[in-house]
Motif scaffolding. Sequence first.
Motif, mmCIF file in Angstrom:
data_model
loop_
_atom_site.group_PDB
_atom_site.id
_atom_site.type_symbol
_atom_site.label_atom_id
_atom_site.label_comp_id
_atom_site.label_asym_id
_atom_site.label_seq_id
_atom_site.Cartn_x
_atom_site.Cartn_y
_atom_site.Cartn_z
ATOM 1 N N TRP A 1 2.241 -3.118 -4.659
ATOM 2 C CA TRP A 1 2.355 -1.727 -4.231
ATOM 3 C C TRP A 1 2.139 -1.695 -2.726
ATOM 4 O O TRP A 1 1.148 -2.212 -2.219
ATOM 5 C CB TRP A 1 1.318 -0.850 -4.934
ATOM 6 N N VAL A 2 3.122 -1.136 -2.017
ATOM 7 C CA VAL A 2 3.067 -1.046 -0.561
ATOM 8 C C VAL A 2 3.263 0.408 -0.139
ATOM 9 O O VAL A 2 3.788 1.227 -0.904
ATOM 10 C CB VAL A 2 4.148 -1.926 0.113
ATOM 11 N N PHE A 3 2.852 0.712 1.078
ATOM 12 C CA PHE A 3 3.128 2.040 1.620
ATOM 13 C C PHE A 3 4.625 2.167 1.814
ATOM 14 O O PHE A 3 5.282 1.216 2.235
ATOM 15 C CB PHE A 3 2.393 2.235 2.952
ATOM 16 N N MET B 1 3.278 -3.166 3.984
ATOM 17 C CA MET B 1 1.820 -3.230 3.926
ATOM 18 C C MET B 1 1.308 -2.896 2.538
ATOM 19 O O MET B 1 1.464 -1.768 2.071
ATOM 20 C CB MET B 1 1.196 -2.283 4.929
ATOM 21 N N PRO B 2 0.674 -3.868 1.874
ATOM 22 C CA PRO B 2 0.109 -3.599 0.557
ATOM 23 C C PRO B 2 -1.006 -2.555 0.618
ATOM 24 O O PRO B 2 -1.813 -2.538 1.552
ATOM 25 C CB PRO B 2 -0.447 -4.955 0.123
ATOM 26 N N LEU C 1 -6.864 1.107 11.632
ATOM 27 C CA LEU C 1 -5.820 0.615 10.730
ATOM 28 C C LEU C 1 -4.430 1.004 11.217
ATOM 29 O O LEU C 1 -3.517 0.182 11.211
ATOM 30 C CB LEU C 1 -6.027 1.160 9.324
ATOM 31 N N THR C 2 -4.282 2.268 11.596
ATOM 32 C CA THR C 2 -2.955 2.725 12.017
ATOM 33 C C THR C 2 -2.520 2.071 13.326
ATOM 34 O O THR C 2 -1.320 1.924 13.570
ATOM 35 C CB THR C 2 -2.896 4.264 12.145
ATOM 36 N N LYS C 3 -3.467 1.654 14.143
ATOM 37 C CA LYS C 3 -3.114 0.932 15.376
ATOM 38 C C LYS C 3 -2.756 -0.518 15.079
ATOM 39 O O LYS C 3 -1.892 -1.095 15.727
ATOM 40 C CB LYS C 3 -4.257 1.002 16.383
ATOM 41 N N LEU C 4 -3.432 -1.101 14.085
ATOM 42 C CA LEU C 4 -3.189 -2.502 13.734
ATOM 43 C C LEU C 4 -1.870 -2.720 12.994
ATOM 44 O O LEU C 4 -1.239 -3.761 13.143
ATOM 45 C CB LEU C 4 -4.316 -3.027 12.839
ATOM 46 N N TYR C 5 -1.500 -1.749 12.163
ATOM 47 C CA TYR C 5 -0.331 -1.926 11.305
ATOM 48 C C TYR C 5 0.767 -0.942 11.682
ATOM 49 O O TYR C 5 0.708 0.247 11.370
ATOM 50 C CB TYR C 5 -0.730 -1.744 9.833
ATOM 51 N N ALA C 6 1.787 -1.453 12.344
ATOM 52 C CA ALA C 6 2.914 -0.626 12.785
ATOM 53 C C ALA C 6 3.570 0.064 11.591
ATOM 54 O O ALA C 6 3.762 -0.542 10.536
ATOM 55 C CB ALA C 6 3.943 -1.492 13.507
#
Length: 118
Positions: A63-65, A70-71, A88-93
């Motif tokens: 399950w990913v967004f 991203m899981p 988190l939002t800065k780390l994961y584009a």
Amino acid sequence: MNLTIELPDDQAATYKAKATAQGLSVEAWLRKLAEGGGSSSSALDWSLCPAVERVPGKVGGAWVFKNTRMPVSVVFENLEDGLTIEELTKLYAGLTREQVQSVLDFAARSLASPAPGR
């Protein structure tokens, strides 16, 4: 371990109340969410969460967004490790605060609801 999640006060209070109602600390509650609710009989049905998707062949069918690779489990693991939603939002584009909050809200509602047939 200290867990820091930046949420509006009312939302943070809601999550704390849900954890307390289950006799858990917020940290233990997040761990339970990351594990899919605990036992297989109480696992979350992520197919009901509009913020996530499961695509065969994409990230091993995890399950990913939506529209990301991203899981969902990564969010819970990182929150448990002390990262904030903003970090988190800065780390994961491609990951947004709204997506993270949607998943946390879904998990909180799901864990608060009695399992079917109980």
